[in-house]
Design a protein around this motif. Structure first.
Motif, mmCIF file in Angstrom:
data_model
loop_
_atom_site.group_PDB
_atom_site.id
_atom_site.type_symbol
_atom_site.label_atom_id
_atom_site.label_comp_id
_atom_site.label_asym_id
_atom_site.label_seq_id
_atom_site.Cartn_x
_atom_site.Cartn_y
_atom_site.Cartn_z
ATOM 1 N N UNK A 27 -21.211 -12.714 -23.631
ATOM 2 C CA UNK A 27 -22.118 -13.187 -22.581
ATOM 3 C C UNK A 27 -23.115 -12.117 -22.163
ATOM 4 N N UNK A 28 -22.760 -10.870 -22.326
ATOM 5 C CA UNK A 28 -23.672 -9.792 -21.936
ATOM 6 C C UNK A 28 -24.892 -9.734 -22.845
ATOM 7 N N UNK A 29 -24.788 -10.283 -24.033
ATOM 8 C CA UNK A 29 -25.924 -10.362 -24.950
ATOM 9 C C UNK A 29 -26.737 -11.627 -24.722
ATOM 10 N N UNK A 30 -26.056 -12.752 -24.532
ATOM 11 C CA UNK A 30 -26.737 -14.045 -24.572
ATOM 12 C C UNK A 30 -26.947 -14.731 -23.244
ATOM 13 N N UNK A 31 -26.723 -14.029 -22.129
ATOM 14 C CA UNK A 31 -26.892 -14.691 -20.832
ATOM 15 C C UNK A 31 -28.353 -15.017 -20.549
ATOM 16 N N UNK A 32 -28.588 -15.709 -19.450
ATOM 17 C CA UNK A 32 -29.944 -16.163 -19.122
ATOM 18 C C UNK A 32 -30.843 -15.049 -18.615
ATOM 19 N N UNK A 33 -30.290 -13.857 -18.400
ATOM 20 C CA UNK A 33 -31.110 -12.741 -17.958
ATOM 21 C C UNK A 33 -31.555 -12.819 -16.508
ATOM 22 N N UNK A 34 -30.989 -13.741 -15.759
ATOM 23 C CA UNK A 34 -31.408 -14.024 -14.388
ATOM 24 C C UNK A 34 -30.529 -13.245 -13.423
ATOM 25 N N UNK A 35 -31.104 -12.445 -12.550
ATOM 26 C CA UNK A 35 -30.374 -11.797 -11.462
ATOM 27 C C UNK A 35 -30.335 -12.796 -10.310
ATOM 28 N N UNK B 12 -18.666 -13.938 -2.015
ATOM 29 C CA UNK B 12 -19.752 -13.890 -3.001
ATOM 30 C C UNK B 12 -20.996 -13.229 -2.413
ATOM 31 N N UNK B 13 -21.337 -13.612 -1.195
ATOM 32 C CA UNK B 13 -22.526 -13.063 -0.542
ATOM 33 C C UNK B 13 -22.420 -11.548 -0.398
ATOM 34 N N UNK B 14 -21.210 -11.065 -0.171
ATOM 35 C CA UNK B 14 -21.007 -9.625 -0.031
ATOM 36 C C UNK B 14 -21.507 -8.874 -1.265
ATOM 37 N N UNK B 15 -21.226 -9.425 -2.439
ATOM 38 C CA UNK B 15 -21.645 -8.773 -3.681
ATOM 39 C C UNK B 15 -23.107 -9.074 -4.018
ATOM 40 N N UNK B 16 -23.570 -10.284 -3.692
ATOM 41 C CA UNK B 16 -24.923 -10.688 -4.072
ATOM 42 C C UNK B 16 -25.999 -10.010 -3.226
ATOM 43 N N UNK C 190 -22.186 -14.969 -13.062
ATOM 44 C CA UNK C 190 -22.917 -13.938 -12.336
ATOM 45 C C UNK C 190 -22.547 -12.521 -12.770
ATOM 46 N N UNK C 191 -22.080 -12.360 -13.997
ATOM 47 C CA UNK C 191 -21.702 -11.032 -14.470
ATOM 48 C C UNK C 191 -22.863 -10.065 -14.473
ATOM 49 N N UNK C 192 -23.976 -10.480 -15.063
ATOM 50 C CA UNK C 192 -25.165 -9.623 -15.065
ATOM 51 C C UNK C 192 -25.618 -9.357 -13.634
ATOM 52 N N UNK C 193 -25.675 -10.401 -12.819
ATOM 53 C CA UNK C 193 -26.171 -10.259 -11.449
ATOM 54 C C UNK C 193 -25.347 -9.255 -10.650
#
Length: 459
Positions: free
Chosen positions: A45-53, A114-118, A424-427
């Motif tokens: 997934x780290x290669x092919x994700x949507x690239x969206x933060x 979730x908000x804490x991390x985002x 939300x791994x990338x984010x």
């Protein structure tokens, strides 16, 4: 048994974006880190994700509003959700836990966690990439959530739900969209512009830049699969025999790496590693797909569709169409039809993707595609499952029932877990790692901050 090293100060298992950021930050702190991954660096997934933060995604996936929509999703060959019939019973315990997380109190608590991390996700990324010397790899121009058939009243209701959680946004009309973000199909009537979210120009470039930074700081990497973890006589990682070495030896024995501190960042593959130590991890692989395209004109920022449940992200490599959720475990073959179906949605939203000079009617296009694919349902065409079509990709999102990652220690000294970040791994990679490092350093208040992400919540 042979030992690849007598002692490592720190070992990180998993070189996806979560493991990479973890390894980089630990190495930056002065630890000597060994990073392990049998599949190489920045794959899955780290290669092919949507690239969206996607810092706007403050709502857990377990949403009661999802339940009445499920039949329609599952029956639509172009729909965003599929469950392989052969895998349904295996996934059933996860679905039961997932539905349980829809209860108002649990959903509210999960959202706050979730908000804490985002809320700190993009600043954490900006600081990390400044340190790594590659700040240009992320942009913070925002993203669009577009609506084609949804009435304005509902669009405003959706916008209000985000705004109530502190998400910065603006509702745009068709005229405003055509002026500020030209290129969208005429079928798009409204959009929500999330003004404080971001993207990477290339997940692959981001991963490789982090890896080079890690190596430049003295970090070590070994491309070898972990067989198991033992803790009886101190922490030790047992590696599967190197295939090249095994071919040259009559009997290959696993290598062992002893370590003072071990962080497991292996995504869906963490389940079996934890089970060997007696921990139950109700993690599920949400298989996602993407299709890379090369239109002459790219949108200037990510464009997600409210009705179609997919996203288009402009990248250095082209326009990535991503989305869909498929429950098929980790062993069943990929259904490449799901990746190819993304083109129908992309063409309906972004006319530059069409080969023909005129935009075909989106409804007719979807009807034609549905008729052609209906026979396949949610199962796999043998031809499409064997050979990956050009520019298609699939990966396993590591998802837990409450949509929260595990950021946690355990009763085994020196053993830590950093996994399960769903879509939300990338984010969340940078902000999540910040919390993990505070926990590892036993900073005051860190245990309370990390409590919602504890592994103990499942036992």
């Amino acid at each position: 048994m042979s030992s690849v090293s007598s002692q490592q100060q720190m070992v990180v298992i998993g070189a996806g974006v979560i493991g990479l950021v973890t390894a980089c930050c630990l190495q930056q702190q002065g630890h000597q880190v060994l990073l392990l991954d049998g599949n190489g660096v920045g794959q899955g997934c780290s290669f092919g994700n949507a690239g969206h933060l996607a810092t706007e995604q403050v709502f857990p996936l377990a949403d009661p509003a999802l339940l009445p929509k499920l039949p329609g999703f599952l029956l639509d060959p172009l729909g965003p959700l599929a469950i392989r019939p052969r895998y349904f019973l295996k996934a059933l315990p996860f679905f039961v836990r997932f539905i349980n997380q829809m209860r108002p109190k649990k959903r509210s608590a999960n959202m706050q966690a979730l908000k804490q991390l985002l809320q700190s996700a993009i600043p954490a990324w900006q600081q990390l990439l400044d340190d790594a010397g590659c700040a240009h790899l992320i942009k913070t121009d925002g993203s669009l959530l577009v609506f084609e058939q949804t009435a304005l009243a509902q669009v405003e209701q959706v916008a209000q739900s985000y705004a109530q959680q502190g998400v910065a946004l603006e509702v745009l009309t068709k005229a405003q969209l055509q002026s500020r973000f030209p290129g969208l199909a005429d079928s798009v009537n409204y959009a929500i512009w999330f003004s404080e979210v971001g993207q990477t120009i290339s997940p692959n470039l981001l991963n490789q830049a982090l890896f080079q930074w890690f190596l430049s700081m003295g970090g070590q990497f070994l491309q070898q699969k972990v067989a198991n973890i033992s803790s009886r006589h101190g922490l030790a990682v047992h590696l599967e025999p190197n295939q090249m070495a095994a071919a040259q030896q009559s009997e290959a024995t696993p290598q062992i790496i002893a370590t003072a501190q071990l962080v497991v960042c292996a995504g869906v593959h963490s389940k079996s590693l934890l089970a060997q130590l007696g921990f139950k991890l109700p993690i599920e692989a949400e298989r996602g797909y993407h299709l890379m395209t090369s239109p002459a004109l790219l949108p200037v920022l990510p464009v997600a569709s409210f009705e179609r449940k997919m996203i288009m992200t402009p990248m250095q490599e082209g326009l990535r169409l991503a989305g869909t959720v498929e429950f098929a475990g980790t062993e069943l073959a990929d259904n490449w039809q799901r990746a190819e179906r993304l083109r129908f949605h992309g063409e309906a939203l972004w006319p530059a993707l069409l080969n023909k000079p005129q935009l075909k009617d989106a409804k007719n296009g979807k009807a034609e595609a549905s008729a052609a694919l209906a026979a396949a349902g949610n199962d796999v065409s043998p031809d499409l499952s064997k050979i990956r079509p050009a520019n298609c990709w699939s990966g396993m999102r590591p998802t837990l029932p409450d949509s929260l990652p595990v950021i946690s220690g355990c009763d085994i000294p020196g053993l830590w877990f950093h996994l399960g970040h769903q879509h939300l791994g990338l984010t969340m990679a940078a902000s999540s790692t910040r919390l993990l490092l505070k926990l590892m350093a036993k900073e005051p208040g860190s245990a309370q901050l990390a409590a919602p992400f504890s592994l103990k919540r499942f036992n």
